[in-house]
Design a protein around this motif. Structure first.
Motif, short mmCIF file in Angstrom:
data_model
loop_
_atom_site.label_atom_id
_atom_site.label_comp_id
_atom_site.label_asym_id
_atom_site.label_seq_id
_atom_site.Cartn_x
_atom_site.Cartn_y
_atom_site.Cartn_z
N SER A 40 -12.89 -1.69 -6.33
CA SER A 40 -12.94 -0.76 -5.22
C SER A 40 -12.39 -1.30 -3.89
CB SER A 40 -14.40 -0.31 -5.03
OG SER A 40 -14.50 0.75 -4.15
N PHE A 41 -12.63 -2.57 -3.59
CA PHE A 41 -12.26 -3.10 -2.27
C PHE A 41 -11.02 -3.96 -2.35
CE2 PHE A 41 -12.11 -6.16 1.15
CZ PHE A 41 -12.38 -5.38 2.25
N PRO A 42 -10.06 -3.69 -1.47
CA PRO A 42 -9.89 -2.57 -0.54
C PRO A 42 -9.17 -1.40 -1.24
CG PRO A 42 -8.16 -4.17 -0.15
CD PRO A 42 -9.03 -4.71 -1.26
N SER A 43 -9.10 -0.29 -0.56
CA SER A 43 -8.42 0.89 -1.11
C SER A 43 -6.91 0.66 -1.12
CB SER A 43 -8.74 2.12 -0.26
OG SER A 43 -7.87 3.18 -0.59
N GLY A 44 -6.33 0.63 -2.31
CA GLY A 44 -4.88 0.46 -2.44
C GLY A 44 -4.11 1.65 -1.91
N HIS A 45 -4.62 2.86 -2.14
CA HIS A 45 -3.97 4.06 -1.62
C HIS A 45 -3.87 3.97 -0.09
CE1 HIS A 45 -4.77 5.74 -5.57
NE2 HIS A 45 -4.19 6.89 -5.24
N THR A 46 -4.97 3.56 0.53
CA THR A 46 -5.01 3.47 1.99
C THR A 46 -4.11 2.34 2.48
OG1 THR A 46 -7.27 4.33 1.96
CG2 THR A 46 -6.54 3.23 3.98
N ALA A 47 -4.16 1.20 1.80
CA ALA A 47 -3.33 0.06 2.21
C ALA A 47 -1.85 0.43 2.17
CB ALA A 47 -3.61 -1.15 1.33
N ALA A 48 -1.41 1.05 1.08
CA ALA A 48 0.00 1.43 0.96
C ALA A 48 0.38 2.44 2.05
CB ALA A 48 0.27 2.02 -0.42
N SER A 49 -0.48 3.41 2.28
CA SER A 49 -0.18 4.44 3.27
C SER A 49 -0.06 3.86 4.68
CB SER A 49 -1.28 5.51 3.24
OG SER A 49 -1.35 6.11 1.97
N PHE A 50 -1.00 2.99 5.05
CA PHE A 50 -0.96 2.40 6.38
C PHE A 50 0.13 1.34 6.51
CE2 PHE A 50 -4.75 4.80 6.94
CZ PHE A 50 -4.85 5.00 8.31
N ALA A 51 0.50 0.70 5.41
CA ALA A 51 1.61 -0.27 5.45
C ALA A 51 2.92 0.44 5.78
CB ALA A 51 1.71 -0.99 4.11
N ALA A 52 3.20 1.53 5.05
CA ALA A 52 4.43 2.27 5.30
C ALA A 52 4.43 2.88 6.70
CB ALA A 52 4.60 3.36 4.24
N MET A 53 3.31 3.47 7.09
CA MET A 53 3.22 4.09 8.41
C MET A 53 3.45 3.07 9.52
SD MET A 53 1.08 4.35 11.28
CE MET A 53 -0.44 3.67 10.64
N THR A 54 2.85 1.90 9.40
CA THR A 54 3.00 0.86 10.43
C THR A 54 4.44 0.38 10.51
OG1 THR A 54 0.70 0.18 10.14
CG2 THR A 54 2.19 -1.40 11.20
N ALA A 55 5.08 0.19 9.36
CA ALA A 55 6.49 -0.22 9.36
C ALA A 55 7.35 0.83 10.05
CB ALA A 55 6.96 -0.47 7.93
N LEU A 56 7.10 2.10 9.78
CA LEU A 56 7.87 3.16 10.42
C LEU A 56 7.60 3.20 11.92
CD1 LEU A 56 7.42 6.01 7.79
CD2 LEU A 56 9.41 4.53 8.12
N PHE A 57 6.36 2.99 12.32
CA PHE A 57 6.01 2.95 13.73
C PHE A 57 6.76 1.82 14.44
CE2 PHE A 57 3.38 0.92 17.02
CZ PHE A 57 3.34 1.95 17.95
N LEU A 58 6.73 0.63 13.87
CA LEU A 58 7.38 -0.52 14.49
C LEU A 58 8.90 -0.37 14.52
CD1 LEU A 58 5.13 -3.36 13.06
CD2 LEU A 58 5.15 -2.46 15.40
N ALA A 59 9.44 0.36 13.54
CA ALA A 59 10.87 0.61 13.49
C ALA A 59 11.28 1.76 14.40
CB ALA A 59 11.32 0.89 12.05
N LYS A 60 10.33 2.27 15.15
CA LYS A 60 10.55 3.34 16.13
C LYS A 60 11.07 4.63 15.50
CE LYS A 60 11.25 0.00 19.85
NZ LYS A 60 10.71 -1.11 19.12
#
Length: 183
Positions: free
Chosen positions: A104-124
């Protein structure tokens, strides 16, 4: 302290089951949660971004972030922590989707989603990262809605994802700087 946290985790899930979950919403949350399966949606998004020279760095950063996040989440933390899924432990929870095959720990779905989102955020990638943030939050909540993760699993997945996004973007930046120096 740990016992209180575990108790609160279970109580939040029971609150979701008793006060938020509605049968008429199940189809929507199933569609959302399955968007996170295996990180496929985020991988496809990263690949699509590779096709344009303008968005290629964001695509590479997102794909690297997903790789880093998968290694941290699925290879290291899930096996090290070995937390049993909430539907196996919290009395009164009813499993609504297929049993999960990993811990259960940590949520892979959440990790993948926030990883992609953060990369897109940093890439402006303003429009893309805002949409990715909305989807990441929905996917994270869907894991609670279906009782396959505790709230702390989702929080842990978000932290891993954000760190992975930062690492993926930092790698792209480092490669880009080396290319500029080599020219």
């Amino acid at each position: 302290m740990v016992d209180a946290l575990l108790k609160m985790d279970g109580e939040i899930l029971l609150f979701i089951q008793d006060h938020i979950r509605q049968e008429w919403m199940d189809w929507f949350w199933k569609a959302v949660t399955h968007l996170g399966d295996g990180g496929v949606f985020w991988i496809l998004l990263g690949i699509i971004l590779l096709f344009s020279k303008k968005t290629r760095p964001a695509g590479v950063a997102a794909l690297l972030a997903l790789l880093v996040g998968a290694l941290i989440t699925n290879v290291c933390l899930k096996n090290f922590v070995a937390r049993i899924r909430p539907y196996e432990v919290v009395e009164g929870l009813r499993l609504m989707i297929e049993r999960q095959r990993d811990y259960s720990f940590p949520s892979g779905h959440t990790a993948a989603s926030f990883a992609a989102m953060t990369a897109l955020f940093l890439a402006k990638m303003k429009k893309a990262w805002i949409a990715a943030l909305v989807l990441a939050v929905l996917i994270a909540f869907s894991r609670l809605y279906f009782y396959v993760h505790y709230p702390t699993d989702v929080l842990g997945g978000a932290v891993v994802g954000i760190l992975s996004g930062i690492i993926g973007y930092a790698i792209v930046e480092k490669i880009d700087k080396r290319r500029k120096v080599a020219r």
